[in-house]
Design an enzyme around this catalytic site. Sequence first.
Site, PDB file in Angstrom:
ATOM      1  N   SER A 103       0.828  -1.201   0.000  1.00 19.61           N
ATOM      2  CA  SER A 103       0.000   0.000   0.000  1.00 19.61           C
ATOM      3  C   SER A 103       0.859   1.246   0.000  1.00 19.61           C
ATOM      4  O   SER A 103       1.961   1.254   0.556  1.00 19.61           O
ATOM      5  CB  SER A 103      -0.893  -0.011   1.239  1.00 19.61           C
ATOM      6  OG  SER A 103      -1.759   1.099   1.229  1.00 19.61           O
ATOM      7  N   ALA A 154      -2.825   6.516   9.888  1.00 19.81           N
ATOM      8  CA  ALA A 154      -2.579   7.958   9.857  1.00 19.81           C
ATOM      9  C   ALA A 154      -3.846   8.734   9.529  1.00 19.81           C
ATOM     10  O   ALA A 154      -3.782   9.924   9.236  1.00 19.81           O
ATOM     11  CB  ALA A 154      -1.476   8.272   8.852  1.00 19.81           C
ATOM     12  N   GLY A 155      -4.989   8.063   9.538  1.00 18.76           N
ATOM     13  CA  GLY A 155      -6.249   8.768   9.310  1.00 18.76           C
ATOM     14  C   GLY A 155      -6.679   8.819   7.857  1.00 18.76           C
ATOM     15  O   GLY A 155      -7.652   9.487   7.513  1.00 18.76           O
ATOM     16  N   LEU A 156      -5.947   8.106   6.992  1.00 24.22           N
ATOM     17  CA  LEU A 156      -6.286   8.167   5.567  1.00 24.22           C
ATOM     18  C   LEU A 156      -6.986   6.892   5.088  1.00 24.22           C
ATOM     19  O   LEU A 156      -6.980   6.583   3.896  1.00 24.22           O
ATOM     20  CB  LEU A 156      -5.018   8.427   4.737  1.00 24.22           C
ATOM     21  CG  LEU A 156      -4.290   9.734   5.077  1.00 24.22           C
ATOM     22  CD1 LEU A 156      -3.068   9.922   4.184  1.00 24.22           C
ATOM     23  CD2 LEU A 156      -5.217  10.940   4.941  1.00 24.22           C
ATOM     24  N   GLY A 157      -7.555   6.148   6.007  1.00 25.32           N
ATOM     25  CA  GLY A 157      -8.376   5.006   5.612  1.00 25.32           C
ATOM     26  C   GLY A 157      -7.604   3.826   5.073  1.00 25.32           C
ATOM     27  O   GLY A 157      -8.103   3.089   4.216  1.00 25.32           O
ATOM     28  N   SER A 158      -6.396   3.602   5.605  1.00 23.77           N
ATOM     29  CA  SER A 158      -5.607   2.462   5.099  1.00 23.77           C
ATOM     30  C   SER A 158      -6.345   1.151   5.348  1.00 23.77           C
ATOM     31  O   SER A 158      -6.378   0.270   4.489  1.00 23.77           O
ATOM     32  CB  SER A 158      -4.215   2.433   5.738  1.00 23.77           C
ATOM     33  OG  SER A 158      -4.289   2.140   7.116  1.00 23.77           O
ATOM     34  N   ASP A 177     -15.383   5.163   5.481  1.00 22.66           N
ATOM     35  CA  ASP A 177     -14.101   4.878   4.816  1.00 22.66           C
ATOM     36  C   ASP A 177     -14.252   3.848   3.705  1.00 22.66           C
ATOM     37  O   ASP A 177     -13.790   4.060   2.576  1.00 22.66           O
ATOM     38  CB  ASP A 177     -13.073   4.341   5.830  1.00 22.66           C
ATOM     39  CG  ASP A 177     -12.597   5.409   6.791  1.00 22.66           C
ATOM     40  OD1 ASP A 177     -13.232   6.469   6.865  1.00 22.66           O
ATOM     41  OD2 ASP A 177     -11.583   5.166   7.476  1.00 22.66           O
TER      42      ASP A 177
HETATM   43  N1  LIG Z   1      -0.303  -1.683   4.101  1.00 21.31           N
HETATM   44  C1  LIG Z   1      -0.989  -2.438   4.947  1.00 21.31           C
HETATM   45  N2  LIG Z   1      -0.750  -3.752   5.034  1.00 21.31           N
HETATM   46  C2  LIG Z   1      -1.455  -4.525   5.877  1.00 21.31           C
HETATM   47  N3  LIG Z   1      -2.393  -4.076   6.710  1.00 21.31           N
HETATM   48  C3  LIG Z   1      -2.674  -2.774   6.683  1.00 21.31           C
HETATM   49  C4  LIG Z   1      -1.996  -1.891   5.805  1.00 21.31           C
HETATM   50  N4  LIG Z   1      -2.492  -0.657   5.991  1.00 21.31           N
HETATM   51  C5  LIG Z   1      -3.430  -0.766   6.961  1.00 21.31           C
HETATM   52  N5  LIG Z   1      -3.544  -2.034   7.386  1.00 21.31           N
HETATM   53  C6  LIG Z   1      -4.467  -2.524   8.445  1.00 21.31           C
HETATM   54  O1  LIG Z   1      -5.210  -1.413   8.933  1.00 21.31           O
HETATM   55  C7  LIG Z   1      -4.852  -1.110  10.292  1.00 21.31           C
HETATM   56  C8  LIG Z   1      -4.801   0.409  10.499  1.00 21.31           C
HETATM   57  O2  LIG Z   1      -6.113   0.859  10.589  1.00 21.31           O
HETATM   58  P1  LIG Z   1      -6.457   2.261  11.260  1.00 21.31           P
HETATM   59  O3  LIG Z   1      -5.860   2.346  12.624  1.00 21.31           O
HETATM   60  O4  LIG Z   1      -7.910   2.477  11.117  1.00 21.31           O
HETATM   61  O5  LIG Z   1      -5.702   3.296  10.385  1.00 21.31           O
HETATM   62  P2  LIG Z   1      -6.221   4.134   9.156  1.00 21.31           P
HETATM   63  O6  LIG Z   1      -6.642   5.443   9.749  1.00 21.31           O
HETATM   64  O7  LIG Z   1      -5.054   4.289   8.276  1.00 21.31           O
HETATM   65  O8  LIG Z   1      -7.339   3.357   8.555  1.00 21.31           O
HETATM   66  C9  LIG Z   1      -3.510  -1.782  10.471  1.00 21.31           C
HETATM   67  O9  LIG Z   1      -3.290  -2.090  11.843  1.00 21.31           O
HETATM   68  C10 LIG Z   1      -3.679  -3.041   9.634  1.00 21.31           C
HETATM   69  O10 LIG Z   1      -4.496  -3.960  10.310  1.00 21.31           O
HETATM   70  C1  LIG Z   2     -13.172   8.497  13.362  1.00 23.20           C
HETATM   71  C2  LIG Z   2     -13.861   7.939  12.129  1.00 23.20           C
HETATM   72  O1  LIG Z   2     -14.970   8.796  11.812  1.00 23.20           O
HETATM   73  C3  LIG Z   2     -12.925   7.950  10.917  1.00 23.20           C
HETATM   74  C4  LIG Z   2     -11.693   7.112  11.112  1.00 23.20           C
HETATM   75  O2  LIG Z   2     -10.835   7.214   9.991  1.00 23.20           O
HETATM   76  P1  LIG Z   2      -9.391   6.543  10.024  1.00 23.20           P
HETATM   77  O3  LIG Z   2      -9.571   5.083  10.413  1.00 23.20           O
HETATM   78  O4  LIG Z   2      -8.569   7.287  11.017  1.00 23.20           O
HETATM   79  O5  LIG Z   2      -8.860   6.662   8.618  1.00 23.20           O
HETATM   80  C5  LIG Z   2     -14.359   6.520  12.428  1.00 23.20           C
HETATM   81  C6  LIG Z   2     -15.366   5.980  11.446  1.00 23.20           C
HETATM   82  O6  LIG Z   2     -15.990   6.745  10.683  1.00 23.20           O
HETATM   83  O7  LIG Z   2     -15.565   4.763  11.467  1.00 23.20           O
END
Ligand SMILES: Nc1ncnc2c1ncn2[C@@H]1O[C@H](COP(=O)(O)OP(=O)(O)O)[C@@H](O)[C@H]1O
Ligand SMILES: C[C@@](O)(CCOP(=O)(O)O)CC(=O)O
Length: 547
Positions: free
Chosen positions: A245, A251-255, A312
């Site tokens: 990825s 980091a809040g960008l919906g990974s 997301d």
């Molecule tokens: N590149 C990646 N490879 C594998 N898992 C990932 C990757 N990016 C995100 N994830 C999964 O998503 C989780 C992060 O989710 P989250 O805390 O909501 O962060 P975000 O805000 O980026 O969505 C990681 O702990 C992992 O489980």
């Molecule tokens: C805080 C929230 O509104 C967004 C979370 O976004 P992210 O996982 O930080 O990318 C939670 C949600 O909508 O499920």
Amino acid sequence: MNNGKGRKKHGSVKRSHSNTKRQQLTLSELQSRFESQNSISGEIESTDSSSSSSSGADGTVLTPSSTSTPDSVSNAQITPTSTATNANMSRTQMKRKQSSPMAPAFMVSAPGKVIVFGEHAVVHGKAAMAAAISLRSYLLVTTLSKSHRTVTLNFRDIGLDHTWDIDSLPWNVFKHPSKKKMYYDLVTELDPDLVEAVQPHAAAVSTDKPDDIRKIHQGSAAQFLYLFLSLGSPESHAAIYTLRSTIPISAGLGSSASVSVCLSAALLLQIRTLAGPHPDQPPEEAEVQIERINRWAFVGEMCIHGNPSGVDNTVSAGGKAVLFRRSDYSKPPTVTPLNKFPELPLLLVNTRQSRSTAVEVAKVGRLRETHPEVTEAMLDAIDKVTMSASEMIKENDFEADDDEDLEQFGALFRINHGLLVSLGVSHPRLERIRWTKLTGAGGGGCAITLIKPNTSQQTLQDLEEKLTSENFEKFETTLGGDGVGVLYPAVLRNGVTDEEGGEEIDQQKFENAVGMEGIERLVGVHASGNERREGWKFWKRAGGWTK
Ligand SMILES: Nc1ncnc2c1ncn2[C@@H]1O[C@H](COP(=O)(O)OP(=O)(O)O)[C@@H](O)[C@H]1O
Ligand SMILES: C[C@@](O)(CCOP(=O)(O)O)CC(=O)O
């Protein structure tokens, strides 16, 4: 079972590719192949049953990549993905023969997102405005021959590499008539019995890793297994799911949502419940398919987060920009595409302060319990901010490069951020950048900063230097991009004609691509700038097929 140790080779993906017919197969042909493979047994002898090593402003404004290297990658057609540590995978079994051609490898990709307004409030039934970004996850699916009975999750960015024996998974629980879900069902909560059934299989993952890493790995494993067992069957093909990825993690960008969308799309494709995407696809058909992917991606998100709003995965699946509201969790959300979403001059800044979405969401949940009226008033205020922003951009005369319009929009950013601070989800590092609103769950992570149109180059440069000196990371990204897409087969043509064939994506290169630039260069949906790379196809929400 095996934790990846002992696995030396991944599936065969590197072949010269001059066979144009193969590249021209449609997705339905791909799906037929998956199906026909179910009934063909193997005939070629495996040579590898004993591999031993692991793969293993001033008012202006405002990836991890794995370091481990697999020992080798075989181009043998039936390279096993896991080895002798699994009692069920004896040497004899590994030597079974096969004669069927394997389904070609394919790739799916889904974007991250930026929440422009309304995070947290959206979890409690209020509106959020969010847009897809150009940072994306890429999942390579390599099908192994019938002689293999394993499924491998190879999440390279987080160092997760685990193989399960398909026959040892709790199919009986998932397929029990009282539990079985259909691919078109609307699943709005996890079944505790199914979660429990998956648990021992997820708990076998990364047992040798430190607590924090093991927890993440086991979360990903539980997410994958829940989806695999819900959508697959005991006859599912052996396969390797390799993910990379360009979206910064947590980091809040919906990974996490983009990973979930990729898994959902790949599994639904493999069980032949999706057609397309193709240029002549009626928008209504594309809409149904996006929704199907989205629903299962939501299930995957629930495995990781417990209580996601679904914004997301909705943006990641459908792309572009939307106004989203889920008032009743037992019903689908209201999703209004924002076709006139402006090209906002935004700077996306990562504080590099790690945090967890689940923890930040729980914080607001607790505040709501201890101070229900005050918290509800703040969430309502955020809802009003989001709706005001939505009204503004729906007006015909909103100009993203107009000082006054941006000033007003910026004021809404400031108000929304202030309310998030009051909800307790900011972080001192987020307060270092002026004219900024945190985006996503907060507690660190990313911020979006609106750049005033009259900002001089010098001011921008000074800002960038300041950000760099304070260890912030700046991203170039465009808002409002495509949602989930497919590259089938996983062949890049890179400008050559059909007759000349193309280059099949090399698994080892994909695993080892360095950083986001390396991934983008190798497989990115945009080869350079905004130009789309040949081969990638995207389901389009109503609004038409874009080139
Ligand atoms: N590149 C990646 N490879 C594998 N898992 C990932 C990757 N990016 C995100 N994830 C999964 O998503 C989780 C992060 O989710 P989250 O805390 O909501 O962060 P975000 O805000 O980026 O969505 C990681 O702990 C992992 O489980
Ligand atoms: C805080 C929230 O509104 C967004 C979370 O976004 P992210 O996982 O930080 O990318 C939670 C949600 O909508 O499920």
